[in-house]
Design an enzyme around this catalytic site. Structure first.
Site, PDB file in Angstrom:
ATOM      1  N   THR A  22       6.393  69.392 102.398  1.00  0.00           N
ATOM      2  CA  THR A  22       5.171  68.949 103.079  1.00  0.00           C
ATOM      3  C   THR A  22       5.238  69.134 104.581  1.00  0.00           C
ATOM      4  O   THR A  22       4.197  69.204 105.242  1.00  0.00           O
ATOM      5  CB  THR A  22       4.896  67.460 102.786  1.00  0.00           C
ATOM      6  OG1 THR A  22       6.054  66.700 103.158  1.00  0.00           O
ATOM      7  CG2 THR A  22       4.588  67.231 101.311  1.00  0.00           C
ATOM      8  N   SER A 110      21.143  69.197 103.968  1.00  0.00           N
ATOM      9  CA  SER A 110      20.835  69.730 105.302  1.00  0.00           C
ATOM     10  C   SER A 110      22.040  69.849 106.217  1.00  0.00           C
ATOM     11  O   SER A 110      22.025  69.409 107.366  1.00  0.00           O
ATOM     12  CB  SER A 110      19.738  68.892 105.980  1.00  0.00           C
ATOM     13  OG  SER A 110      18.550  68.973 105.250  1.00  0.00           O
ATOM     14  N   SER A 112      22.976  72.610 107.479  1.00  0.00           N
ATOM     15  CA  SER A 112      22.615  73.553 108.549  1.00  0.00           C
ATOM     16  C   SER A 112      21.882  72.842 109.681  1.00  0.00           C
ATOM     17  O   SER A 112      22.150  73.096 110.859  1.00  0.00           O
ATOM     18  CB  SER A 112      21.763  74.691 107.992  1.00  0.00           C
ATOM     19  OG  SER A 112      20.568  74.202 107.408  1.00  0.00           O
ATOM     20  N   GLU A 144      17.028  77.966 113.470  1.00  0.00           N
ATOM     21  CA  GLU A 144      16.928  78.304 112.049  1.00  0.00           C
ATOM     22  C   GLU A 144      15.891  79.393 111.824  1.00  0.00           C
ATOM     23  O   GLU A 144      16.080  80.293 110.991  1.00  0.00           O
ATOM     24  CB  GLU A 144      16.594  77.051 111.241  1.00  0.00           C
ATOM     25  CG  GLU A 144      17.685  75.989 111.305  1.00  0.00           C
ATOM     26  CD  GLU A 144      18.019  75.397 109.951  1.00  0.00           C
ATOM     27  OE1 GLU A 144      17.973  76.133 108.949  1.00  0.00           O
ATOM     28  OE2 GLU A 144      18.336  74.208 109.915  1.00  0.00           O
ATOM     29  N   ASP A 156      14.138  68.024 108.633  1.00  0.00           N
ATOM     30  CA  ASP A 156      15.586  67.862 108.713  1.00  0.00           C
ATOM     31  C   ASP A 156      16.025  67.468 110.113  1.00  0.00           C
ATOM     32  O   ASP A 156      16.886  66.588 110.299  1.00  0.00           O
ATOM     33  CB  ASP A 156      16.283  69.163 108.308  1.00  0.00           C
ATOM     34  CG  ASP A 156      16.013  69.542 106.872  1.00  0.00           C
ATOM     35  OD1 ASP A 156      15.486  68.695 106.115  1.00  0.00           O
ATOM     36  OD2 ASP A 156      16.302  70.689 106.497  1.00  0.00           O
TER      37      ASP A 156
END
Length: 395
Positions: A22, A110, A112, A144, A156
């Site tokens: 979302t 998460s 990363s 990212e 995240d």
């Protein structure tokens, strides 16, 4: 800047209680930082060389002027943070960075984002860049996008940077405002079951879902140009404008609308301490992810079906980008009840060992060590540097 200076930052992983896929559509989500971490240590150098090292994955040395994407490697995220900082006009020098932690890779916790957030916070302290946490989140996201090829939202990064122990963040990604929602589970546990199928958010399917949602919005805008965001869509819009033009885009947008509503219902359930209702919402979310958003896989479906028939499991769902990773399960205490039989059944189905993780909430990323004069400096709290406009409320 003293060459004896050393900065240590610890950044948590996260789970998302509900509200999957979302964030990049400007919707709602309910993430919570967890007690698993990435820790980075940085030290300055006198030259322009980056010396990046991970005891688990190895290292690389490269000049600051030679940053380049290296998808599939851990250091592409560090390079991406440096590139984002330089693009934003910040001055960096050479540095050494060591990274390690206990967030399992590819499980949807998460790792990363934690690495990116830890890196940008450490470099902010090392080079005295005076960034606030909102700016750090945007830079970590940019890393990212550009160096890992993942067009992720900010879920995240915000969970990692703004989290508060004992609370989830009710995030509104259309405004980047959030409220703190208390999560009290004295008689229940949050349990991750690891499918051992490693997903990659850089895979084309993740970015494709974002494109399919945009397609649904564009089809509605042909007839209703004043509808400017996914949040403004209704089911009637989708049935009138999308269903017969693009059935796939219809499914994606329908999931978004239903999942957005589930976040509001989940907040109400948590406030009322109605764990049965919260568990039902997890199950509904999973069916939407599997049937409408189509990001599940056979191993994840097996884990969900196994949980659905066990008395001590109140609800479960796929967590994270999809195509593997973990299921998030709400269980009665003790959470360990029945895990042996689950493991045996899953091994017979998949040939893989079933790992599990019991998780607790945690505070957001912090500088935990600052060694310029051989003394430890305890960092500020998890909301230091939060933009006033965010106006987080505690509930």
């Amino acid at each position: 800047m003293s060459l004896r200076k050393k900065i240590i930052v610890r950044a948590p992983g996260r789970i998302n209680l509900i509200g999957e896929h979302t964030d990049y559509n400007g919707g709602l989500a309910l993430p919570m930082a967890i007690d698993r971490y990435i820790e980075v240590t940085v030290r300055p150098r006198t030259d322009e060389l980056l010396v990046l090292w991970s005891p688990e994955f190895g290292g690389i040395n490269l000049p600051l002027q030679d940053l380049r994407p290296a998808p599939g490697t851990w250091h592409t995220y560090v390079q991406g943070v440096c590139h984002a900082l330089l693009e934003a006009g910040h001055r960096l020098g050479g540095f050494e960075l060591d990274a390690g932690g206990n967030i399992p890779v590819g499980t949807g916790m998460s790792s990363s984002a934690a690495l990116c957030c830890a890196t940008v916070m450490a470099l902010n302290a090392l080079f005295e860049l005076k960034l606030n946490r909102h700016e750090m989140a945007l830079l970590a996201q940019r890393a990212e996008h550009t160096f890992a090829g993942v067009q992720c939202g900010l879920l995240d990064q915000y969970a990692c940077l703004f989290a508060k122990k004992g609370y989830a963040l009710k995030m509104d990604f259309s405004t980047l405002q959030f409220d703190y929602i208390r999560v009290e589970l004295p008689k229940h546990s949050l349990l991750l079951l690891d499918s051992a199928v490693k997903h990659s958010l850089a895979a084309t399917e993740y970015n494709l879902r974002k494109q399919e949602c945009r397609r649904a919005l564009e089809l509605v805008q042909v007839r209703y140009p004043r509808v400017t965001a996914m949040r403004n869509l209704s089911v009637s819009h989708l049935q009138e404008c999308v269903l017969h033009e693009d059935a796939v885009a219809y499914k994606r947008a329908r999931f978004f609308l239903e999942e957005n509503s589930r976040v509001e219902q989940a907040v109400a359930a948590l406030k009322a301490r109605d764990m049965a209702a919260f568990g039902r919402l997890l199950n509904e979310s999973h069916r939407g992810l599997a049937d409408l958003y189509q990001v599940s896989c056979p191993e994840i479906e097996k884990l969900w079906r196994m949980a659905a028939v066990r008395d001590n499991f109140l609800g479960a769902r796929l967590m994270g980008g999809g195509f593997g990773g973990c299921t998030l399960n709400l269980t009665k205490m003790p959470a360990s009840g029945g895990l042996a039989s689950l493991g045996k059944e899953y091994a017979e189905f998949s040939g893989k060992d079933l790992k599990h993780y019991l998780l607790k909430s945690a505070d957001g990323a912090q500088v935990t060590g600052h060694n310029a004069a051989h003394q430890l400096v305890v960092a500020d709290g998890p909301l230091s540097g939060a933009p006033a406009a965010l106006n987080p409320q505690t509930t």
